[in-house]
Design an enzyme around this catalytic site. Sequence first.
Site, PDB file in Angstrom:
ATOM      1  N   GLU A 233       0.656  -1.232   0.011  1.00 25.46           N
ATOM      2  CA  GLU A 233       0.013  -0.076  -0.024  1.00 25.46           C
ATOM      3  C   GLU A 233       0.951   1.137   0.005  1.00 25.46           C
ATOM      4  O   GLU A 233       0.415   2.500   0.269  1.00 25.46           O
ATOM      5  CB  GLU A 233      -1.029  -0.139   1.193  1.00 25.46           C
ATOM      6  CG  GLU A 233      -0.225  -0.094   2.696  1.00 25.46           C
ATOM      7  CD  GLU A 233      -1.288  -0.191   3.537  1.00 25.46           C
ATOM      8  OE1 GLU A 233      -1.935   1.055   4.051  1.00 25.46           O
ATOM      9  OE2 GLU A 233      -1.332  -1.203   4.483  1.00 25.46           O
TER      10      GLU A 233
ATOM     11  N   CYS B 177      -3.313  -3.698   4.440  1.00 21.73           N
ATOM     12  CA  CYS B 177      -2.674  -4.692   4.859  1.00 21.73           C
ATOM     13  C   CYS B 177      -2.896  -6.381   4.225  1.00 21.73           C
ATOM     14  O   CYS B 177      -2.216  -7.314   4.711  1.00 21.73           O
ATOM     15  CB  CYS B 177      -2.502  -4.923   6.421  1.00 21.73           C
ATOM     16  SG  CYS B 177      -1.736  -3.212   7.269  1.00 21.73           S
TER      17      CYS B 177
ATOM     18  N   HIS C 157      -2.445 -10.412  11.844  1.00 20.68           N
ATOM     19  CA  HIS C 157      -2.066  -9.199  11.471  1.00 20.68           C
ATOM     20  C   HIS C 157      -1.583  -8.429  12.472  1.00 20.68           C
ATOM     21  O   HIS C 157      -2.425  -8.154  13.626  1.00 20.68           O
ATOM     22  CB  HIS C 157      -3.005  -8.366  10.737  1.00 20.68           C
ATOM     23  CG  HIS C 157      -2.651  -7.058  10.320  1.00 20.68           C
ATOM     24  ND1 HIS C 157      -1.320  -6.862   9.767  1.00 20.68           N
ATOM     25  CD2 HIS C 157      -3.203  -5.778  10.615  1.00 20.68           C
ATOM     26  CE1 HIS C 157      -1.225  -5.536   9.673  1.00 20.68           C
ATOM     27  NE2 HIS C 157      -2.235  -5.059  10.267  1.00 20.68           N
TER      28      HIS C 157
HETATM   29  P1  HMG Z   1      -4.021   6.227  21.446  1.00 20.05           P
HETATM   30  O1  HMG Z   1      -5.340   6.262  21.444  1.00 20.05           O
HETATM   31  O2  HMG Z   1      -2.915   7.276  21.964  1.00 20.05           O
HETATM   32  O3  HMG Z   1      -3.745   5.093  22.778  1.00 20.05           O
HETATM   33  O4  HMG Z   1      -3.450   5.440  20.198  1.00 20.05           O
HETATM   34  P2  HMG Z   1      -4.797   4.631  24.049  1.00 20.05           P
HETATM   35  O5  HMG Z   1      -5.069   5.747  24.963  1.00 20.05           O
HETATM   36  O6  HMG Z   1      -5.832   3.674  23.130  1.00 20.05           O
HETATM   37  O7  HMG Z   1      -3.711   3.635  24.674  1.00 20.05           O
HETATM   38  C1  HMG Z   1      -3.210   2.557  24.053  1.00 20.05           C
HETATM   39  C2  HMG Z   1      -2.909   1.419  25.144  1.00 20.05           C
HETATM   40  O8  HMG Z   1      -2.053   1.819  26.062  1.00 20.05           O
HETATM   41  C3  HMG Z   1      -4.264   1.147  25.991  1.00 20.05           C
HETATM   42  O9  HMG Z   1      -4.304  -0.236  26.196  1.00 20.05           O
HETATM   43  C4  HMG Z   1      -4.057   1.893  27.376  1.00 20.05           C
HETATM   44  O10 HMG Z   1      -4.795   1.513  28.411  1.00 20.05           O
HETATM   45  C5  HMG Z   1      -2.515   1.631  27.454  1.00 20.05           C
HETATM   46  P3  HMG Z   1      -5.685  -1.220  25.885  1.00 20.05           P
HETATM   47  O11 HMG Z   1      -6.791  -0.503  26.761  1.00 20.05           O
HETATM   48  O12 HMG Z   1      -6.054  -1.047  24.385  1.00 20.05           O
HETATM   49  O13 HMG Z   1      -5.273  -2.647  26.288  1.00 20.05           O
HETATM   50  N1  HMG Z   1      -1.811   2.552  28.303  1.00 20.05           N
HETATM   51  C6  HMG Z   1      -0.989   2.487  28.933  1.00 20.05           C
HETATM   52  N2  HMG Z   1      -0.389   1.286  29.485  1.00 20.05           N
HETATM   53  C7  HMG Z   1       0.491   1.009  30.331  1.00 20.05           C
HETATM   54  N3  HMG Z   1       1.163   2.169  31.099  1.00 20.05           N
HETATM   55  C8  HMG Z   1       0.572   3.535  30.617  1.00 20.05           C
HETATM   56  C9  HMG Z   1      -0.453   3.589  29.767  1.00 20.05           C
HETATM   57  N4  HMG Z   1      -1.027   4.488  29.180  1.00 20.05           N
HETATM   58  C10 HMG Z   1      -1.877   4.014  28.230  1.00 20.05           C
HETATM   59  N5  HMG Z   1       1.170   4.364  31.323  1.00 20.05           N
HETATM   60  C11 HMG Z   1      -3.820   3.599  18.629  1.00 20.05           C
HETATM   61  C12 HMG Z   1      -3.407   4.041  20.130  1.00 20.05           C
HETATM   62  C13 HMG Z   1      -3.705   1.998  18.245  1.00 20.05           C
HETATM   63  C14 HMG Z   1      -5.169   3.815  18.692  1.00 20.05           C
HETATM   64  C15 HMG Z   1      -2.891   4.364  17.586  1.00 20.05           C
HETATM   65  O14 HMG Z   1      -1.666   4.053  17.891  1.00 20.05           O
HETATM   66  C16 HMG Z   1      -3.358   4.511  16.294  1.00 20.05           C
HETATM   67  O15 HMG Z   1      -4.097   4.965  15.818  1.00 20.05           O
HETATM   68  N6  HMG Z   1      -2.604   3.442  15.381  1.00 20.05           N
HETATM   69  C17 HMG Z   1      -2.867   3.438  13.772  1.00 20.05           C
HETATM   70  C18 HMG Z   1      -4.063   2.339  13.831  1.00 20.05           C
HETATM   71  C19 HMG Z   1      -3.777   0.960  13.926  1.00 20.05           C
HETATM   72  O16 HMG Z   1      -2.650   0.558  14.141  1.00 20.05           O
HETATM   73  N7  HMG Z   1      -4.858   0.113  14.336  1.00 20.05           N
HETATM   74  C20 HMG Z   1      -5.002  -1.270  14.294  1.00 20.05           C
HETATM   75  C21 HMG Z   1      -6.293  -1.796  13.866  1.00 20.05           C
HETATM   76  S1  HMG Z   1      -6.381  -1.474  12.069  1.00 20.05           S
HETATM   77  C22 HMG Z   1      -4.940  -2.279  11.450  1.00 20.05           C
HETATM   78  O17 HMG Z   1      -4.416  -3.233  11.834  1.00 20.05           O
HETATM   79  C23 HMG Z   1      -4.785  -2.145   9.998  1.00 20.05           C
HETATM   80  C24 HMG Z   1      -3.402  -1.134   9.830  1.00 20.05           C
HETATM   81  O18 HMG Z   1      -2.219  -2.239   9.892  1.00 20.05           O
HETATM   82  C25 HMG Z   1      -3.441  -0.690   8.466  1.00 20.05           C
HETATM   83  C26 HMG Z   1      -3.657  -1.520   7.103  1.00 20.05           C
HETATM   84  O19 HMG Z   1      -4.574  -2.211   6.997  1.00 20.05           O
HETATM   85  O20 HMG Z   1      -2.821  -1.161   5.976  1.00 20.05           O
HETATM   86  C27 HMG Z   1      -3.391  -0.252  10.430  1.00 20.05           C
END
Ligand code: HMG
Length: 399
Positions: free
Chosen positions: A76, A108, A232
């Site tokens: 991609e 992906c 993935h």
């Molecule tokens: P965010 O919103 O800043 O993070 O971004 P959050 O607030 O959701 O926190 C993440 C985790 O850290 C949470 O854990 C928190 O609790 C924890 P969870 O509740 O999910 O288990 N946390 C802590 N843990 C320990 N100590 C601390 C602490 N603070 C918080 N102090 C997000 C996270 C993944 C949303 C962001 O990075 C993002 O948007 N990433 C890109 C999108 C993505 O990867 N999506 C995945 C699914 S889609 C996919 O896989 C396709 C993709 O590969 C693309 C394709 O297909 O080409 C992306």
Amino acid sequence: EAIAFHTSRHYIDLSDLAIARGIEPEKFTIGLGQKKMAIASPIEDTVYLAINAAKKALVKFNISPEEIGTLVVGTETGVDHSKPVAVYIHQALGLPSNCITYETKHACFGAMAAMTSSGDWIASGRAKGRKALIVAADIANYAVGSAAEPTQGAGAVAMVVSDTPKLVKFNRDINGYFTKNVMDFWRPLYAKEAFADGHYSIQCYLEAMTETIADAGPNLPNLEEFSACLYHVPFVKMATKAHMRHFEVDSNTEITKESENFTSFRNSFKEKTEPWLNLNAEVGNIYTGSLFLSLINLLTSPNLPLDRPISLFSYGSGCAASMTSIQPIAGYHDWLAQFNPAKELESRKRLSVKEYEYFMEQRELQLGGDDQLKPSDWDVQGDYLYLGNKSHIRQYLNL
Ligand code: HMG
């Protein structure tokens, strides 16, 4: 029959990035489960990553270019709206002129789509003994300072599919598919960085998991029968969420930290998924190749049971997904002893946050630019480095 991996020479440590962004490092290292992410320099583009992975796959597994009849790159982050990354590999590897050569895209899911159609090409008898080379190559790029910033990465996984497999075989009667138009992650034609509706994308991924399992139906083995479950991996913690959903659908129960079956879920995760996430934690999201990077990790284990299936869940935003199954083949480990991906990662260079930001800026400058890049300006090695454009034609070292 073959699998190999190539990544960029540099990485950033996620604790360094968290500190620079004023975030607790544990959010990235525990919350997302990531240790490092690979950062491509401007001269390490998708073509460079793809060619180097493909070359390793043929050389390390003693496959002659003459044997390849189909070449597909799932990506991609291609380099041209029209010209596929695959045709650069075709030239670099000296593949036959009658090789079918193209690029696939569905975020992906692109490389898994290519694996499926190549398997069908071989099963149909039209391959006539020839093999398919599939390369999953990407550079994941989000805006500096965005929530998605710690989920970048860069790398390529190359695989050869044939009717003489030496590593794993696909269980062709086990497969479930799912497609739905969702705006969870996308990159418009004018944008260099991807946009993500992060929390929604996680929901979309998990819904796709439920639906692919339903579509696979009764042919899909029970979770207990799988010796390993691979997913993935956009970031390591996503694999925990994925396995939890797999477990919930399989057991028809909901899991919470308080629920009785939480310990069974944890044990299942520790046995079937967690051991195979080390490379992903070191490299980050390589989009099309992330699932297959976990597969490489798995195949470095010498003790996989040969009589038990392994599940593969592929997800591409947008979205498309599949649930399939493979089985290791006797002797699979002898071939992998020839290269050690974890060792290759040890020789990478750690970037400071300032250096990483400089890399990102310079990558942007090169988009559409006509300036020549100089390998001597960048601490990288190897063939097929991207040198910039001349008269709108991409220039590569030794190509
Ligand atoms: P965010 O919103 O800043 O993070 O971004 P959050 O607030 O959701 O926190 C993440 C985790 O850290 C949470 O854990 C928190 O609790 C924890 P969870 O509740 O999910 O288990 N946390 C802590 N843990 C320990 N100590 C601390 C602490 N603070 C918080 N102090 C997000 C996270 C993944 C949303 C962001 O990075 C993002 O948007 N990433 C890109 C999108 C993505 O990867 N999506 C995945 C699914 S889609 C996919 O896989 C396709 C993709 O590969 C693309 C394709 O297909 O080409 C992306």
